[in-house]
Design a protein around this motif. Structure first.
Motif, PDB file in Angstrom:
ATOM      1  N   LYS A   1       0.834  -1.200   0.000  1.00 36.98           N
ATOM      2  CA  LYS A   1       0.000   0.000   0.000  1.00 36.98           C
ATOM      3  C   LYS A   1       0.869   1.250   0.000  1.00 36.98           C
ATOM      4  CE  LYS A   1      -4.145  -1.902   0.840  1.00 36.98           C
ATOM      5  NZ  LYS A   1      -5.454  -1.616   1.237  1.00 36.98           N
ATOM      6  N   THR A   2       0.230   2.384  -0.198  1.00 36.15           N
ATOM      7  CA  THR A   2       0.939   3.650  -0.354  1.00 36.15           C
ATOM      8  C   THR A   2       1.738   4.015   0.893  1.00 36.15           C
ATOM      9  OG1 THR A   2      -0.823   4.386  -1.833  1.00 36.15           O
ATOM     10  CG2 THR A   2       0.632   6.066  -0.949  1.00 36.15           C
TER      11      THR A   2
ATOM     12  N   ALA B   1       4.846   1.866   1.088  1.00 34.75           N
ATOM     13  CA  ALA B   1       5.769   2.219   0.002  1.00 34.75           C
ATOM     14  C   ALA B   1       6.504   3.522   0.307  1.00 34.75           C
ATOM     15  CB  ALA B   1       5.017   2.325  -1.321  1.00 34.75           C
TER      16      ALA B   1
ATOM     17  N   GLY C   1       6.238  -0.246  -5.348  1.00 32.53           N
ATOM     18  CA  GLY C   1       5.047  -0.351  -4.513  1.00 32.53           C
ATOM     19  C   GLY C   1       4.030   0.721  -4.834  1.00 32.53           C
ATOM     20  N   LEU C   2       4.511   1.936  -5.102  1.00 28.29           N
ATOM     21  CA  LEU C   2       3.596   3.009  -5.484  1.00 28.29           C
ATOM     22  C   LEU C   2       2.967   2.744  -6.851  1.00 28.29           C
ATOM     23  CD1 LEU C   2       5.444   6.241  -4.327  1.00 28.29           C
ATOM     24  CD2 LEU C   2       3.386   5.226  -3.364  1.00 28.29           C
ATOM     25  N   LEU C   3       3.688   2.046  -7.701  1.00 28.46           N
ATOM     26  CA  LEU C   3       3.172   1.738  -9.034  1.00 28.46           C
ATOM     27  C   LEU C   3       2.238   0.531  -9.046  1.00 28.46           C
ATOM     28  CD1 LEU C   3       6.359   2.376 -11.184  1.00 28.46           C
ATOM     29  CD2 LEU C   3       4.352   3.836 -10.917  1.00 28.46           C
ATOM     30  N   GLY C   4       2.057  -0.102  -7.893  1.00 28.74           N
ATOM     31  CA  GLY C   4       1.093  -1.182  -7.801  1.00 28.74           C
ATOM     32  C   GLY C   4       1.661  -2.557  -7.549  1.00 28.74           C
ATOM     33  N   TYR C   5       2.957  -2.708  -7.407  1.00 30.39           N
ATOM     34  CA  TYR C   5       3.559  -4.007  -7.120  1.00 30.39           C
ATOM     35  C   TYR C   5       3.210  -4.388  -5.696  1.00 30.39           C
ATOM     36  CZ  TYR C   5       7.132  -7.656  -7.036  1.00 30.39           C
ATOM     37  OH  TYR C   5       7.785  -8.855  -6.950  1.00 30.39           O
ATOM     38  N   ARG C   6       2.520  -5.492  -5.499  1.00 31.73           N
ATOM     39  CA  ARG C   6       1.959  -5.824  -4.197  1.00 31.73           C
ATOM     40  C   ARG C   6       2.849  -6.682  -3.315  1.00 31.73           C
ATOM     41  NH1 ARG C   6      -2.538  -3.680  -2.738  1.00 31.73           N
ATOM     42  NH2 ARG C   6      -3.138  -5.513  -1.589  1.00 31.73           N
TER      43      ARG C   6
ATOM     44  N   GLU D   1      -1.128  -5.066   5.616  1.00 28.66           N
ATOM     45  CA  GLU D   1      -1.521  -4.465   4.350  1.00 28.66           C
ATOM     46  C   GLU D   1      -1.455  -5.437   3.189  1.00 28.66           C
ATOM     47  OE1 GLU D   1       1.022  -1.134   3.963  1.00 28.66           O
ATOM     48  OE2 GLU D   1      -0.126   0.068   5.350  1.00 28.66           O
ATOM     49  N   SER D   2      -1.104  -6.693   3.436  1.00 21.91           N
ATOM     50  CA  SER D   2      -1.047  -7.642   2.333  1.00 21.91           C
ATOM     51  C   SER D   2      -2.457  -8.129   1.997  1.00 21.91           C
ATOM     52  CB  SER D   2      -0.135  -8.817   2.676  1.00 21.91           C
ATOM     53  OG  SER D   2      -0.656  -9.523   3.763  1.00 21.91           O
TER      54      SER D   2
END
Length: 134
Positions: free
Chosen positions: A2-3, A6, A52-57, A117-118
């Motif tokens: 999550k943001t 990240a 992470g900010l780009l969406g990598y979880r 947050e996972s």
């Protein structure tokens, strides 16, 4: 990722690189390895934060990086406070900076492991299975 996590990882990477460079400026003999560790791991953590900010979880690579940083900083912080015989100790400020690098790494690893947050982590609750008793 999550943001919030990240941004924490990116901030940690910048802090780690800055503390490594500052420790090297204070005492180049003692903190040479801290500069290398801080620079390399700091760059990797900034990369993981951006991903992470780009969406990598996934947080596996972040955890692996932090684990290796912790393993690298343990002997550095111990040797900065208690140098081996025959080698003159460095300044107290460089020892404090290397120890601060170690402690922030442990703190972020703790936050990374215990954050819920996972997608399927321990903090997730299904709305269908949350029954109240009593």
């Amino acid at each position: 990722m999550k943001t919030k996590l990240a941004v924490c990882v990116m901030s940690y990477g910048i802090l780690l690189a800055g503390l490594g460079l500052l420790a090297h400026q204070v005492d180049p003999e003692v903190a040479r390895a801290a500069r290398i560790t801080g620079g390399a791991a700091g760059a990797l953590c900034v990369l993981w934060g951006v991903l992470g900010l780009l969406g990598y979880r996934r947080r596996v690579w972040t955890g692996l990086t932090l684990g290796l940083v912790i393993l690298a900083l343990i002997p550095q912080s111990v040797n900065s406070w208690m140098p081996p015989e025959g080698i003159e100790g460095g300044s107290v400020l460089s020892s404090v900076l290397v120890t601060l690098m170690f402690l922030t790494s442990v703190a972020l690893m703790t936050y990374l492991v215990h954050s819920s947050e996972s997608p399927g982590g321990p903090g997730r609750q299904d709305k269908t299975s949350s029954a109240t008793f009593g």
